[in-house]
Motif scaffolding. Structure first.
Motif, PDB file in Angstrom:
ATOM      1  N   LEU A 209      89.785 -34.266  58.081  1.00 34.13           N
ATOM      2  CA  LEU A 209      90.160 -35.664  58.381  1.00 34.13           C
ATOM      3  C   LEU A 209      91.731 -35.974  58.625  1.00 34.13           C
ATOM      4  N   ALA A 210      92.400 -35.545  57.424  1.00 36.96           N
ATOM      5  CA  ALA A 210      93.676 -35.331  57.303  1.00 36.96           C
ATOM      6  C   ALA A 210      94.625 -34.589  58.247  1.00 36.96           C
ATOM      7  N   ALA A 211      93.751 -33.284  58.666  1.00 36.15           N
ATOM      8  CA  ALA A 211      94.602 -32.441  59.434  1.00 36.15           C
ATOM      9  C   ALA A 211      94.367 -32.458  61.029  1.00 36.15           C
ATOM     10  N   GLY A 212      93.324 -33.546  61.217  1.00 40.07           N
ATOM     11  CA  GLY A 212      93.070 -33.905  62.579  1.00 40.07           C
ATOM     12  C   GLY A 212      92.218 -32.622  63.140  1.00 40.07           C
ATOM     13  N   CYS A 213      91.079 -32.440  62.485  1.00 42.30           N
ATOM     14  CA  CYS A 213      90.320 -31.136  63.085  1.00 42.30           C
ATOM     15  C   CYS A 213      88.873 -31.348  62.201  1.00 42.30           C
ATOM     16  N   LYS A 214      87.948 -30.698  62.600  1.00 42.92           N
ATOM     17  CA  LYS A 214      86.563 -30.708  61.908  1.00 42.92           C
ATOM     18  C   LYS A 214      86.676 -30.497  60.567  1.00 42.92           C
ATOM     19  N   TYR A 215      87.142 -29.033  60.328  1.00 45.34           N
ATOM     20  CA  TYR A 215      87.201 -28.554  58.784  1.00 45.34           C
ATOM     21  C   TYR A 215      88.624 -27.885  58.833  1.00 45.34           C
ATOM     22  N   ALA A 216      88.883 -28.002  57.589  1.00 47.65           N
ATOM     23  CA  ALA A 216      90.293 -27.612  57.181  1.00 47.65           C
ATOM     24  C   ALA A 216      90.300 -27.115  55.689  1.00 47.65           C
ATOM     25  N   GLU A 217      91.240 -26.420  55.546  1.00 46.18           N
ATOM     26  CA  GLU A 217      91.656 -26.059  54.030  1.00 46.18           C
ATOM     27  C   GLU A 217      92.896 -26.452  53.896  1.00 46.18           C
ATOM     28  N   GLY A 218      93.233 -26.945  52.527  1.00 46.10           N
ATOM     29  CA  GLY A 218      94.628 -27.421  52.172  1.00 46.10           C
ATOM     30  C   GLY A 218      95.339 -26.511  51.307  1.00 46.10           C
ATOM     31  N   PHE A 219      96.576 -26.429  51.445  1.00 43.09           N
ATOM     32  CA  PHE A 219      97.601 -25.548  50.479  1.00 43.09           C
ATOM     33  C   PHE A 219      98.844 -26.157  50.197  1.00 43.09           C
ATOM     34  N   ASN A 220      99.330 -25.746  48.994  1.00 43.50           N
ATOM     35  CA  ASN A 220     100.812 -26.283  48.813  1.00 43.50           C
ATOM     36  C   ASN A 220     101.641 -24.767  48.595  1.00 43.50           C
ATOM     37  N   ARG A 221     102.532 -24.690  49.209  1.00 42.56           N
ATOM     38  CA  ARG A 221     103.624 -23.697  49.155  1.00 42.56           C
ATOM     39  C   ARG A 221     104.409 -23.719  47.857  1.00 42.56           C
ATOM     40  N   LEU A 222     104.568 -22.525  47.272  1.00 42.89           N
ATOM     41  CA  LEU A 222     105.408 -22.587  46.122  1.00 42.89           C
ATOM     42  C   LEU A 222     106.964 -22.801  46.491  1.00 42.89           C
ATOM     43  N   GLU A 223     107.465 -23.773  45.929  1.00 40.91           N
ATOM     44  CA  GLU A 223     109.168 -23.697  46.101  1.00 40.91           C
ATOM     45  C   GLU A 223     109.838 -23.293  45.062  1.00 40.91           C
ATOM     46  N   ALA A 224     110.420 -22.128  45.327  1.00 43.18           N
ATOM     47  CA  ALA A 224     111.094 -21.321  44.072  1.00 43.18           C
ATOM     48  C   ALA A 224     112.282 -20.564  44.660  1.00 43.18           C
ATOM     49  N   TYR A 225     113.359 -20.387  43.964  1.00 44.12           N
ATOM     50  CA  TYR A 225     114.478 -19.683  44.189  1.00 44.12           C
ATOM     51  C   TYR A 225     114.091 -18.278  44.881  1.00 44.12           C
ATOM     52  N   GLN A 226     114.659 -17.702  45.905  1.00 48.25           N
ATOM     53  CA  GLN A 226     114.361 -16.376  46.565  1.00 48.25           C
ATOM     54  C   GLN A 226     113.143 -16.491  47.238  1.00 48.25           C
ATOM     55  N   ARG A 227     112.347 -17.731  47.510  1.00 51.02           N
ATOM     56  CA  ARG A 227     111.396 -17.566  48.331  1.00 51.02           C
ATOM     57  C   ARG A 227     111.229 -18.523  49.253  1.00 51.02           C
ATOM     58  N   GLY A 228     112.499 -18.676  49.983  1.00 54.96           N
ATOM     59  CA  GLY A 228     112.732 -19.661  50.934  1.00 54.96           C
ATOM     60  C   GLY A 228     111.915 -19.156  52.258  1.00 54.96           C
ATOM     61  N   LEU A 229     111.591 -20.312  53.066  1.00 54.45           N
ATOM     62  CA  LEU A 229     110.874 -20.076  54.285  1.00 54.45           C
ATOM     63  C   LEU A 229     111.287 -21.000  55.562  1.00 54.45           C
ATOM     64  N   THR A 230     112.041 -20.213  56.567  1.00 55.87           N
ATOM     65  CA  THR A 230     112.403 -21.244  57.814  1.00 55.87           C
ATOM     66  C   THR A 230     111.299 -21.121  58.910  1.00 55.87           C
ATOM     67  N   LYS A 231     110.158 -20.649  58.623  1.00 55.05           N
ATOM     68  CA  LYS A 231     108.923 -20.889  59.675  1.00 55.05           C
ATOM     69  C   LYS A 231     107.427 -20.735  58.874  1.00 55.05           C
ATOM     70  N   ARG A 232     106.772 -21.502  59.653  1.00 53.60           N
ATOM     71  CA  ARG A 232     105.272 -21.567  59.118  1.00 53.60           C
ATOM     72  C   ARG A 232     104.761 -20.153  59.198  1.00 53.60           C
ATOM     73  N   VAL A 233     103.944 -19.610  58.133  1.00 53.57           N
ATOM     74  CA  VAL A 233     103.381 -18.220  58.046  1.00 53.57           C
ATOM     75  C   VAL A 233     102.050 -18.521  58.030  1.00 53.57           C
ATOM     76  N   LEU A 234     101.524 -19.726  57.718  1.00 50.79           N
ATOM     77  CA  LEU A 234     100.009 -19.850  57.715  1.00 50.79           C
ATOM     78  C   LEU A 234      99.548 -19.877  59.300  1.00 50.79           C
ATOM     79  N   PRO A 235      98.121 -19.605  59.319  1.00 54.56           N
ATOM     80  CA  PRO A 235      97.669 -19.547  60.859  1.00 54.56           C
ATOM     81  C   PRO A 235      97.496 -20.831  61.351  1.00 54.56           C
TER      82      PRO A 235
END
Length: 235
Positions: A209-235
């Motif tokens: 419902l939150a994701a705008g589709c029938k079924y979804a899985e939710g995640f939180n990416r760990l925010e920590a030093y040396q683990r930065g991310l400039t693009k989405r890697v989840l499918p």
């Protein structure tokens, strides 16, 4: 990419992130499922040694459905602690999988095995690529910055996802993977009056419902030093 799910018990991965793993597998990525404990304490009648063997067969059958590799360190169920022994085991799991993306439990999950596995992943992360860490069985893997994603809590309690994965097309196979864990489904029904298949469908629909589709899985990416991310890697 190398995708790793590190969960405390056999079937935790299937409950919390299997739909996402299936998407990675279908895209040609290498998927590894690590069940940190042997799940041997979940039955009130079957003794732990026999139960652990049953759970391993079930976990292997689930992994085989998507061509995933199973890592089975066979740590005693209900006996996970954030100590040196278990950190060494976790470092070797990370080295064996050499992951680009790691899925594990949220630090505020309900079960101590879940919470301590989450902490062990965090603590072992920086040691997976260092060559002189003592008590390790495997050589170091890459020092690249793998991304850690915390999986949803069971029933979504006190978990607010920051990213979602649409699993509408993979949900049926997710259920098939979970159905491989026959002993756990039975125990949860008998001991906790919980239909786990109903549970995952309710949760996936709610996150959808939150994701705008029938079924979804939710995640939180760990925010920590040396683990930065400039693009989405989840499918």
């Amino acid at each position: 990419m190398n995708i790793l799910s590190v969960a405390a018990h056999p079937d935790d991965t299937e409950i919390l992130c299997a739909g996402t793993l299936i998407r990675y597998a279908r895209e040609g990525h290498r998927v590894t499922i690590a069940a940190f404990t042997n799940g041997s304490m979940g039955d009130l009648v079957i003794k732990p040694e026999e139960m652990g063997a049953i759970r391993k067969k079930e976990a292997q059958a689930a992994a085989d459905l998507i061509g995933a590799k199973l890592i089975w360190p066979a740590v005693a169920d209900e006996q996970v602690f954030p100590d040196q022994q278990h950190r060494a085991i976790m470092v070797d799991i990370l080295r064996e999988a050499d992951p680009d993306i790691i899925f594990t439990h949220s630090p505020n999950d309900y079960h101590p095995d879940h919470r301590y596995v989450s902490q062990l992943v965090f603590d072992a992360y920086s040691q997976k690529g260092l060559p002189f860490i003592p008590h390790q069985s495997l050589p170091p893997c890459r020092l690249d910055n793998a991304q850690i994603y915390y999986m949803d809590n069971v029933c979504g309690i006190r978990f607010m996802p920051s990213e979602y994965v649409d699993i509408s097309d993979t949900f049926e196979l997710k259920k098939q993977m979970l159905c491989c864990h026959k002993s756990q489904l039975k125990d949860m029904k008998d001991e906790a009056n919980t239909d786990v298949l109903e549970l995952i469908e309710t949760q996936a629909r709610f996150r959808g419902l939150a994701a705008g589709c029938k079924y979804a899985e939710g995640f939180n990416r760990l925010e920590a030093y040396q683990r930065g991310l400039t693009k989405r890697v989840l499918p």
